[in-house]
Scaffold this motif. Structure first.
Motif, PDB file in Angstrom:
ATOM      1  N   ASN A  23       0.826  -1.206   0.000  1.00  6.65           N
ATOM      2  CA  ASN A  23       0.000   0.000   0.000  1.00  6.65           C
ATOM      3  C   ASN A  23       0.860   1.256   0.000  1.00  6.65           C
ATOM      4  OD1 ASN A  23      -2.414  -1.342  -0.066  1.00  6.65           O
ATOM      5  ND2 ASN A  23      -2.756  -1.255   2.143  1.00  6.65           N
ATOM      6  N   ALA A  24       1.927   1.236   0.784  1.00  5.35           N
ATOM      7  CA  ALA A  24       2.823   2.397   0.827  1.00  5.35           C
ATOM      8  C   ALA A  24       3.487   2.598  -0.530  1.00  5.35           C
ATOM      9  CB  ALA A  24       3.870   2.222   1.919  1.00  5.35           C
ATOM     10  N   LEU A  25       3.916   1.507  -1.154  1.00 12.63           N
ATOM     11  CA  LEU A  25       4.530   1.588  -2.474  1.00 12.63           C
ATOM     12  C   LEU A  25       3.522   2.086  -3.505  1.00 12.63           C
ATOM     13  CD1 LEU A  25       7.059   1.045  -4.161  1.00 12.63           C
ATOM     14  CD2 LEU A  25       6.220  -1.276  -4.514  1.00 12.63           C
ATOM     15  N   SER A  26       2.311   1.569  -3.447  1.00 12.00           N
ATOM     16  CA  SER A  26       1.261   2.012  -4.368  1.00 12.00           C
ATOM     17  C   SER A  26       0.946   3.487  -4.175  1.00 12.00           C
ATOM     18  CB  SER A  26      -0.018   1.198  -4.157  1.00 12.00           C
ATOM     19  OG  SER A  26       0.211  -0.152  -4.430  1.00 12.00           O
ATOM     20  N   GLU A  27       0.891   3.932  -2.941  1.00  9.59           N
ATOM     21  CA  GLU A  27       0.619   5.344  -2.664  1.00  9.59           C
ATOM     22  C   GLU A  27       1.738   6.224  -3.208  1.00  9.59           C
ATOM     23  OE1 GLU A  27      -0.084   5.822   1.510  1.00  9.59           O
ATOM     24  OE2 GLU A  27      -1.912   4.617   1.451  1.00  9.59           O
ATOM     25  N   ASP A  28       2.993   5.777  -3.074  1.00  7.99           N
ATOM     26  CA  ASP A  28       4.118   6.537  -3.618  1.00  7.99           C
ATOM     27  C   ASP A  28       4.032   6.635  -5.137  1.00  7.99           C
ATOM     28  OD1 ASP A  28       5.150   6.993  -1.125  1.00  7.99           O
ATOM     29  OD2 ASP A  28       6.677   5.419  -1.243  1.00  7.99           O
ATOM     30  N   ILE A  29       3.687   5.532  -5.767  1.00  6.76           N
ATOM     31  CA  ILE A  29       3.574   5.520  -7.228  1.00  6.76           C
ATOM     32  C   ILE A  29       2.441   6.426  -7.679  1.00  6.76           C
ATOM     33  CG2 ILE A  29       2.976   4.080  -9.215  1.00  6.76           C
ATOM     34  CD1 ILE A  29       4.526   1.799  -7.787  1.00  6.76           C
ATOM     35  N   ILE A  30       1.315   6.356  -7.003  1.00  5.89           N
ATOM     36  CA  ILE A  30       0.170   7.206  -7.353  1.00  5.89           C
ATOM     37  C   ILE A  30       0.510   8.673  -7.131  1.00  5.89           C
ATOM     38  CG2 ILE A  30      -2.181   7.839  -6.651  1.00  5.89           C
ATOM     39  CD1 ILE A  30      -2.625   4.795  -6.150  1.00  5.89           C
ATOM     40  N   ARG A  31       1.185   8.968  -6.039  1.00  4.42           N
ATOM     41  CA  ARG A  31       1.586  10.341  -5.748  1.00  4.42           C
ATOM     42  C   ARG A  31       2.537  10.860  -6.831  1.00  4.42           C
ATOM     43  NH1 ARG A  31       3.742   9.509  -0.949  1.00  4.42           N
ATOM     44  NH2 ARG A  31       1.718   9.325   0.018  1.00  4.42           N
ATOM     45  N   GLU A  32       3.480  10.019  -7.236  1.00  3.69           N
ATOM     46  CA  GLU A  32       4.427  10.396  -8.290  1.00  3.69           C
ATOM     47  C   GLU A  32       3.703  10.639  -9.617  1.00  3.69           C
ATOM     48  OE1 GLU A  32       8.090  11.136 -10.222  1.00  3.69           O
ATOM     49  OE2 GLU A  32       7.684  10.991  -8.079  1.00  3.69           O
ATOM     50  N   MET A  33       2.771   9.776  -9.954  1.00  2.81           N
ATOM     51  CA  MET A  33       2.031   9.934 -11.210  1.00  2.81           C
ATOM     52  C   MET A  33       1.173  11.199 -11.188  1.00  2.81           C
ATOM     53  SD  MET A  33       3.176   7.540 -13.004  1.00  2.81           S
ATOM     54  CE  MET A  33       2.146   7.658 -14.422  1.00  2.81           C
ATOM     55  N   ASN A  34       0.550  11.487 -10.065  1.00  2.85           N
ATOM     56  CA  ASN A  34      -0.244  12.711  -9.945  1.00  2.85           C
ATOM     57  C   ASN A  34       0.635  13.951 -10.050  1.00  2.85           C
ATOM     58  OD1 ASN A  34      -2.697  11.391  -9.662  1.00  2.85           O
ATOM     59  ND2 ASN A  34      -2.607  11.371  -7.428  1.00  2.85           N
ATOM     60  N   ASP A  35       1.812  13.889  -9.437  1.00  2.00           N
ATOM     61  CA  ASP A  35       2.740  15.011  -9.490  1.00  2.00           C
ATOM     62  C   ASP A  35       3.212  15.244 -10.929  1.00  2.00           C
ATOM     63  OD1 ASP A  35       4.208  17.104  -8.474  1.00  2.00           O
ATOM     64  OD2 ASP A  35       5.804  15.851  -7.651  1.00  2.00           O
TER      65      ASP A  35
END
Length: 168
Positions: A23-35
């Motif tokens: 979940n933490a990895l997925s959140e980081d990836i989603i945050r990066e993609m949104n950024d």
């Protein structure tokens, strides 16, 4: 039987740790993609001249003029509606002789941004106050780090081959 009870306690706890990491990895990836999505219409202009005044509106007008001049020299029509905002990155230098801060430009659509980057080679011949400036994409911290490592790898490959190839 004690072996099975110890194993069941371990197996009950283990998946939750893995799920939390996923979940933490997925959140980081989603945050990066949104950024990256937020930054896709932005560009950063380095070494653009900066007006030394305390009047904010004068600085904004001057920065807009720089953006419009870049558009003129590259053959891309940039209107006031195309520029959402401009801002200087970093702390304002107290010494007027210090280098100019990078200029962040947010554009309203991707079409203007792509055309500008497509025609950037035309800026090489520019003289005057725009001479020597460079334009780059607004990258996330992770993208900047990846770019830095790729440049370092290219430099080492170029040195190993003693000038036979140029890596960029």
């Amino acid at each position: 039987k004690p072996y099975y009870s110890a194993l069941s306690k371990f197996s009950d706890k283990r998946p939750s740790v893995i799920i939390k990491k996923d979940n933490a990895l997925s959140e980081d990836i989603i945050r990066e993609m949104n950024d990256r999505e937020k930054r896709k219409n932005n560009l950063v202009i380095f070494r653009a001249p900066e007006l030394n005044t305390n009047v904010k509106q004068e600085r904004i007008t001057y920065d807009l003029r720089v953006v419009f001049e870049i558009g003129t020299h590259t053959g891309v029509i940039i209107t006031e509606e195309d520029v959402i905002r401009t801002s200087r990155l970093g702390k304002k230098p107290e010494d007027k002789n210090e280098s100019n801060r990078p200029l962040l430009v947010s554009l309203s659509n991707e079409h203007v941004n792509k055309n500008l980057f497509k025609n950037l080679s035309k800026l090489r011949d520019v003289t005057g106050y725009l001479a020597g400036l460079s334009v780059d994409h607004d990258m996330t911290p992770k993208e900047r780090e990846e770019n830095k490592t790729m440049q370092a790898e290219a430099k080492t490959k170029e040195e190993k081959l003693a000038g036979k190839f140029i890596y960029r």
